[in-house]
Design an enzyme around this catalytic site. Structure first.
Site, mmCIF file in Angstrom:
data_model
loop_
_atom_site.group_PDB
_atom_site.id
_atom_site.type_symbol
_atom_site.label_atom_id
_atom_site.label_comp_id
_atom_site.label_asym_id
_atom_site.label_seq_id
_atom_site.Cartn_x
_atom_site.Cartn_y
_atom_site.Cartn_z
ATOM 1 C CG HIS A 193 31.623 36.641 26.300
ATOM 2 N ND1 HIS A 193 32.921 35.747 26.706
ATOM 3 C CD2 HIS A 193 31.440 37.691 26.910
ATOM 4 C CE1 HIS A 193 33.359 36.414 27.887
ATOM 5 N NE2 HIS A 193 32.276 37.950 28.074
ATOM 6 C CB CYS A 506 33.815 47.898 30.111
ATOM 7 S SG CYS A 506 34.006 46.490 31.025
HETATM 8 C C1 PEP Z 1 32.028 42.140 32.371
HETATM 9 O O1 PEP Z 1 32.006 40.879 33.246
HETATM 10 O O2 PEP Z 1 30.878 43.263 32.208
HETATM 11 C C2 PEP Z 1 33.005 42.687 31.199
HETATM 12 C C3 PEP Z 1 32.712 43.055 30.487
HETATM 13 O O3 PEP Z 1 33.164 41.292 30.893
HETATM 14 P P1 PEP Z 1 32.491 39.986 29.961
HETATM 15 O O4 PEP Z 1 31.459 40.084 30.011
HETATM 16 O O5 PEP Z 1 33.811 39.784 28.810
HETATM 17 O O6 PEP Z 1 32.915 38.894 31.420
#
Ligand code: PEP
Ligand code: MG
Length: 586
Positions: A193, A506
């Site tokens: 993140h 996403c």
């Molecule tokens: C993912 O897991 O691809 C996602 C979009 O969420 P995060 O990266 O916040 O886990």
């Protein structure tokens, strides 16, 4: 002095020139052991303030506890207060500071350690319990001490380059983002993140630099090239001039991208909707400016970074969601409920037990075990839903039961608000993140309970291939082209089409030209990405024909090995960047 060149993996492109500041991770450890005689009285004052603060916190907790649980149970807190008020313990700590010139953190730990070893030697449950009470009190005092010691931003350089073992969202939130020009890290994978946020703020990152702590000192001038993964320590004037020229070029290129708000349509007329991922209002603004048709993923974790000690309140959250709703207007904004992974937030870390978080109490699991935290957030979201087109997405779903339980809590919050006379969007859509392989296996059953799907490829790849998304050493395994990942994504696209469900991708793959093209060929029409990627992805998708890429996708779906898939993909997209797993984000 000659320039020192270090190399690692470039995880966020661009160039930064600035001043190094070395960060030690605060994992309950403290770094100053000794103090000088001149510091003695100020350090004693810090100790006394921390003790007072700890007492105040305990008294507050006691009052709350008595009101909610009953007076007869507050003896648990009384035991902690008694330890804090023990003159003998406090004297021992003060002596260690005055006579042995120990830092207060060290003195507290050492004084307590003497008592703890005495307790441990007595094989009696009463003393064992006193021991764990004492440990908890010690942690409280130390954390208050460390806070009183926290650096102000006053002394930080304006062109800050953080040099750290790794980066978490929490660490980023500790520093002023407007001063943060670059990051140099010992470890960290491309979809952690902290790095995702750095990328969306256009902060160049080089990760996987061995011995970074030994090679760079605070105050060194650095050039960070996040595109090639190179860091120059103590560069010459001519090197600085060369990189400054590159920065100017890059700025020009970025400015030229702004403004194209026209729709994205492939050569053969297939409409593709492009959205921005965001954590903060400024990213939303950038995304909309770069042509986003809404916010496809608003990660709410960043809001929680405002408070280290408790989950952020309903009111503060409401303000953020309301302004998000107003910013997007008629366009959709999909807000994800809390999903802590590797953020290292002190309050949540104690619940999550950090190392296990990735397979532990994440996403909806945490929300169901701590319904008051979840409901707080949902109430804020529902109240804000009256101001724009908000949708809710629930992360880390691995079973139908979790959706039913999560939706029940949402319904309870809806009922409460309606009874309170608050205006909300009664029909707010509730979707689920498809990112755990179990959810893909169960997708038809899940579809009956979800208004839409959002595919989180970062986690999906991690869990499908059992390859941590934050460990750069196995970045070569974290590969979106692995046949198992492709087949999983294909299944999601097919089930969603069959059930007529809206589906959006996403994860970070949507920001990459080749993967984004393949996703379109698979049938996905909604992609959400790092805002800065939108103009380039739009341009590339306009130059492909959906029917042609669909044929390529059908072909690669029949191939059993990664090598064969990569061979076909590299040939088919030879005009675009060559692919390796590490280039996922470059
Ligand atoms: C993912 O897991 O691809 C996602 C979009 O969420 P995060 O990266 O916040 O886990
Ligand atoms: Mg995820």
């Amino acid at each position: 002095m000659r320039t020192k060149e270090l190399s690692g993996a470039g995880l966020s492109p661009g160039v930064a020139i600035g001043t190094a500041y070395r960060v030690e991770l605060q994992t309950g450890a403290f770094y100053r052991i000794r103090i000088s005689p001149e510091e003695c009285s100020s350090e004693l004052r810090r100790l006394r303030t921390a003790l007072k603060q700890s007492r105040r916190q305990l008294q507050q907790a006691k009052r709350k506890f008595e009101a909610e649980v009953g007076k007869e149970h507050s003896y648990i807190i009384d035991a902690h207060l008694l330890i804090l008020e023990d003159r003998h313990l406090v004297e021992q700590i003060e002596k260690k500071i005055k006579k042995e010139l120990q830092s207060p953190e060290r003195a507290v730990r050492e004084a307590a350690e003497n008592w703890l070893s005495a307790y441990r030697s007595l094989d009696d449950p009463f003393f064992q319990e006193r021991g764990s009470d004492l440990e908890e009190v010690v942690e409280r005092i130390i954390s208050n001490l460390m806070e009183l010691n926290s650096q102000t931003h006053a002394g930080l350089p304006e062109d800050l380059i953080l040099v750290a073992p790794e980066v978490s969202l929490f660490l980023l939130a500790e520093y002023p983002l407007e001063r943060l020009k670059g990051l140099v890290l010992r470890k960290g994978g491309s979809t952690s993140h902290g790095i995702i946020v750095a990328r969306s703020y256009r902060i160049p990152v080089v990760s996987g630099v061995p011995n970074v702590e030994a090679a760079i000192r605070t105050g060194d001038t650095l050039i960070v090239d996040g595109s090639s993964g190179v860091v120059l320590v103590g560069p010459s004037h001519s090197e600085i001039r060369t990189y400054e020229a590159r920065m100017r070029e890059e700025k020009k290129r970025q400015l030229s991208l702004v403004g194209d708000q026209s729709p994205c349509v492939t050569l053969d007329g297939r409409r593709v909707f492009l959205y921005g991922n965001a954590e903060t209002a400024s990213e939303v603004l950038v995304g909309l400016g770069l042509g986003a048709e809404g916010i496809g993923l608003f990660r709410s974790e960043y809001i929680y970074m405002q408070d280290k000690k408790a989950p952020v309140g309903e009111e503060e959250q409401f303000k953020v969601y309301k302004s998000l709703a107003q910013q997007v207007g008629d366009r959709p904004a999909i807000v994800r409920t809390l999903d802590f992974g590797d953020e290292r937030h002190p309050y949540f870390s104690s619940i999550l037990a950090e190392t296990e978080a990735v397979l532990g109490l994440r996403g909806i699991r945490l929300s169901l075990q701590y319904p008051e935290i979840f409901k707080n957030q949902v109430r804020a979201l529902l109240r804000a839903s009256a101001h724009g087109n908000l949708k809710i997405v629930i992360p880390m779903v691995s079973s139908v039961d979790e959706i039913i339980q999560g939706k029940q809590l949402i319904q309870e919050a809806q009922q409460e608000l309606l009874q309170e006379g608050v205006v909300i969007d009664r029909g707010i859509e509730i979707g689920i993140m498809v990112e755990v392989p179990a959810a893909i296996v169960m997708l038809e059953a899940i579809a009956a309970h979800a208004d839409f799907f959002a595919v989180g490829t970062n986690d999906l790849i991690q869990y499908t291939l059992a390859a941590s998304r934050t460990d750069h050493r196995i970045a070569y395994l974290f590969n979106p082209l692995h046949p198992a990942v492709l087949k999983s994504l294909d299944r999601v696209a097919r089930v969603a089409a069959h059930q007529n469900s809206m589906v959006l991708v996403c994860g970070e793959v949507a920001s990459h030209p080749v993967y984004a093209s393949l996703l379109v060929g698979m049938g996905f029409q909604h992609l959400s990405m790092n805002p800065f990627a939108i103009p380039e992805i739009k341009q590339i998708l306009r130059e492909i024909a959906y029917f042609e890429v669909r044929d390529t996708v059908n072909h690669i779906l029949s191939l059993p090995t990664l090598e064969e898939v990569e061979g076909v993909v590299n040939e088919r997209f030879s005009g675009l960047k060559r692919l390796t797993a590490e280039q996922l984000t470059s």
